[in-house]
Design a protein around this motif. Structure first.
Motif, mmCIF file in Angstrom:
data_model
loop_
_atom_site.group_PDB
_atom_site.id
_atom_site.type_symbol
_atom_site.label_atom_id
_atom_site.label_comp_id
_atom_site.label_asym_id
_atom_site.label_seq_id
_atom_site.Cartn_x
_atom_site.Cartn_y
_atom_site.Cartn_z
ATOM 1 N N LEU A 54 0.840 -1.187 0.000
ATOM 2 C CA LEU A 54 0.000 0.000 0.000
ATOM 3 C C LEU A 54 0.882 1.246 0.000
ATOM 4 N N LEU A 55 0.680 2.076 -1.024
ATOM 5 C CA LEU A 55 1.489 3.287 -1.196
ATOM 6 C C LEU A 55 0.607 4.513 -1.087
ATOM 7 N N VAL A 56 1.197 5.619 -0.638
ATOM 8 C CA VAL A 56 0.479 6.884 -0.564
ATOM 9 C C VAL A 56 1.301 7.985 -1.223
ATOM 10 N N ALA A 57 0.595 8.968 -1.730
ATOM 11 C CA ALA A 57 1.222 10.188 -2.242
ATOM 12 C C ALA A 57 0.926 11.294 -1.245
ATOM 13 N N ARG A 58 1.962 12.054 -0.909
ATOM 14 C CA ARG A 58 1.819 13.187 0.010
ATOM 15 C C ARG A 58 2.268 14.445 -0.709
ATOM 16 N N ASP A 59 1.523 15.519 -0.482
ATOM 17 C CA ASP A 59 1.900 16.793 -1.097
ATOM 18 C C ASP A 59 2.988 17.467 -0.266
ATOM 19 N N GLY A 60 3.388 18.665 -0.677
ATOM 20 C CA GLY A 60 4.464 19.389 -0.009
ATOM 21 C C GLY A 60 4.195 19.673 1.454
ATOM 22 N N ALA A 61 2.928 19.708 1.842
ATOM 23 C CA ALA A 61 2.581 19.940 3.242
ATOM 24 C C ALA A 61 2.432 18.636 4.021
ATOM 25 N N GLY A 62 2.696 17.504 3.350
ATOM 26 C CA GLY A 62 2.594 16.212 4.017
ATOM 27 C C GLY A 62 1.202 15.613 4.014
ATOM 28 N N ARG A 63 0.247 16.258 3.332
ATOM 29 C CA ARG A 63 -1.125 15.740 3.270
ATOM 30 C C ARG A 63 -1.205 14.547 2.332
ATOM 31 N N LEU A 64 -1.942 13.537 2.736
ATOM 32 C CA LEU A 64 -2.164 12.371 1.898
ATOM 33 C C LEU A 64 -3.137 12.766 0.781
ATOM 34 N N VAL A 65 -2.670 12.701 -0.475
ATOM 35 C CA VAL A 65 -3.497 13.136 -1.605
ATOM 36 C C VAL A 65 -3.763 12.020 -2.608
ATOM 37 N N GLY A 66 -3.295 10.804 -2.305
ATOM 38 C CA GLY A 66 -3.552 9.686 -3.195
ATOM 39 C C GLY A 66 -3.036 8.397 -2.610
ATOM 40 N N SER A 67 -3.505 7.293 -3.192
ATOM 41 C CA SER A 67 -3.085 5.983 -2.723
ATOM 42 C C SER A 67 -3.256 4.960 -3.838
ATOM 43 N N VAL A 68 -2.508 3.871 -3.730
ATOM 44 C CA VAL A 68 -2.646 2.742 -4.643
ATOM 45 C C VAL A 68 -2.133 1.497 -3.922
ATOM 46 N N ALA A 69 -2.685 0.358 -4.285
ATOM 47 C CA ALA A 69 -2.215 -0.922 -3.765
ATOM 48 C C ALA A 69 -1.423 -1.613 -4.870
ATOM 49 N N PHE A 70 -0.098 -1.675 -4.744
ATOM 50 C CA PHE A 70 0.747 -2.373 -5.703
ATOM 51 C C PHE A 70 0.686 -3.861 -5.388
ATOM 52 N N VAL A 71 0.438 -4.658 -6.416
ATOM 53 C CA VAL A 71 0.254 -6.103 -6.249
ATOM 54 C C VAL A 71 1.342 -6.841 -7.032
ATOM 55 N N PRO A 72 2.395 -7.299 -6.348
ATOM 56 C CA PRO A 72 3.460 -7.998 -7.057
ATOM 57 C C PRO A 72 3.088 -9.415 -7.477
ATOM 58 N N GLY A 73 1.952 -9.908 -7.031
ATOM 59 C CA GLY A 73 1.480 -11.248 -7.371
ATOM 60 C C GLY A 73 0.401 -11.668 -6.390
ATOM 61 N N GLY A 74 -0.116 -12.872 -6.571
ATOM 62 C CA GLY A 74 -1.106 -13.408 -5.644
ATOM 63 C C GLY A 74 -2.533 -13.163 -6.081
ATOM 64 N N ASP A 75 -3.454 -13.671 -5.289
ATOM 65 C CA ASP A 75 -4.882 -13.630 -5.623
ATOM 66 C C ASP A 75 -5.470 -12.226 -5.643
ATOM 67 N N PHE A 76 -4.885 -11.295 -4.896
ATOM 68 C CA PHE A 76 -5.425 -9.930 -4.876
ATOM 69 C C PHE A 76 -5.265 -9.255 -6.240
ATOM 70 N N ARG A 89 -4.152 -1.949 -7.765
ATOM 71 C CA ARG A 89 -5.599 -1.811 -7.591
ATOM 72 C C ARG A 89 -5.899 -0.573 -6.766
ATOM 73 N N MET A 90 -7.130 -0.136 -6.898
ATOM 74 C CA MET A 90 -7.691 0.923 -6.065
ATOM 75 C C MET A 90 -6.850 2.193 -6.065
ATOM 76 N N LEU A 91 -6.412 2.588 -7.255
ATOM 77 C CA LEU A 91 -5.738 3.876 -7.423
ATOM 78 C C LEU A 91 -6.750 4.971 -7.134
ATOM 79 N N VAL A 92 -6.374 5.903 -6.276
ATOM 80 C CA VAL A 92 -7.282 6.995 -5.923
ATOM 81 C C VAL A 92 -6.482 8.276 -5.705
ATOM 82 N N VAL A 93 -7.052 9.380 -6.188
ATOM 83 C CA VAL A 93 -6.444 10.699 -6.029
ATOM 84 C C VAL A 93 -7.504 11.638 -5.475
ATOM 85 N N ASP A 94 -7.121 12.397 -4.473
ATOM 86 C CA ASP A 94 -8.013 13.409 -3.897
ATOM 87 C C ASP A 94 -8.484 14.333 -5.022
ATOM 88 N N PRO A 95 -9.798 14.559 -5.148
ATOM 89 C CA PRO A 95 -10.294 15.433 -6.220
ATOM 90 C C PRO A 95 -9.616 16.804 -6.244
#
Length: 165
Positions: A54-76, A89-95
């Protein structure tokens, strides 16, 4: 808009889970991209952190502005067919941060991680209504794999994209 120069991609922490869940539900369900029947899975951030990176993107102020689940393999990685494929999966960016390079940075980080893991390609599925995501993927070099399109439940059609590494 111009990408925020201080954008950082970091592994998510348990303290990020509530924000990721709220953001994902808001964008997917609130934005009409997914049905409320998918809400429990979208909100289960701790569950996906156990089966993906699970990864997050943070802006210059440290706010979480996005996320994605990187799946290197497996059932997910539901559309992965071999050990030489990775996905996300589940790539999301704050509007409020859309159009600032957050989605691009998260996808590129997934591509980097897949290369580092020795994968041959990244394969993902996306909803037919997620046209902004389709444009992003195509701009980054993903191409359609229509022979792998699928439907997890009746009435929900997903299209598949791949990016060679």
């Amino acid at each position: 808009m111009v990408a925020a120069p201080a954008l950082r991609i970091d592994p998510a922490t348990p303290e990020d889970h509530a924000r990721i869940a709220a953001l994902t539900l808001d964008v997917y369900v609130g934005g009409g991209l997914a049905s409320s029947g998918y809400a429990d899975e979208l909100a289960d951030v701790a569950g996906r952190a156990r089966v993906a990176e699970l990864l997050v993107a943070r802006d210059g102020a440290g706010r979480l502005v996005g996320s994605v689940a990187f799946v290197p393999g497996g059932d997910f990685g539901e559309v992965l067919e071999s050990d030489d494929e990775a996905g996300f999966r589940m790539l999301v960016v704050d509007p409020a941060a859309q159009g600032c390079g957050v989605g691009t940075a998260l996808v590129e980080e997934c591509l980097t991680r897949a290369r580092a893991a020795g994968k041959r390609r990244v394969v993902i599925s996306t909803g037919t209504r997620m046209t902004a995501a389709h444009r992003l993927y195509e701009r980054l070099g993903f191409t359609r794999l229509p022979e792998r399109d699928w439907s997890p439940v009746p009435g929900i059609d997903l299209v598949v994209y791949a990016h060679p590494l």
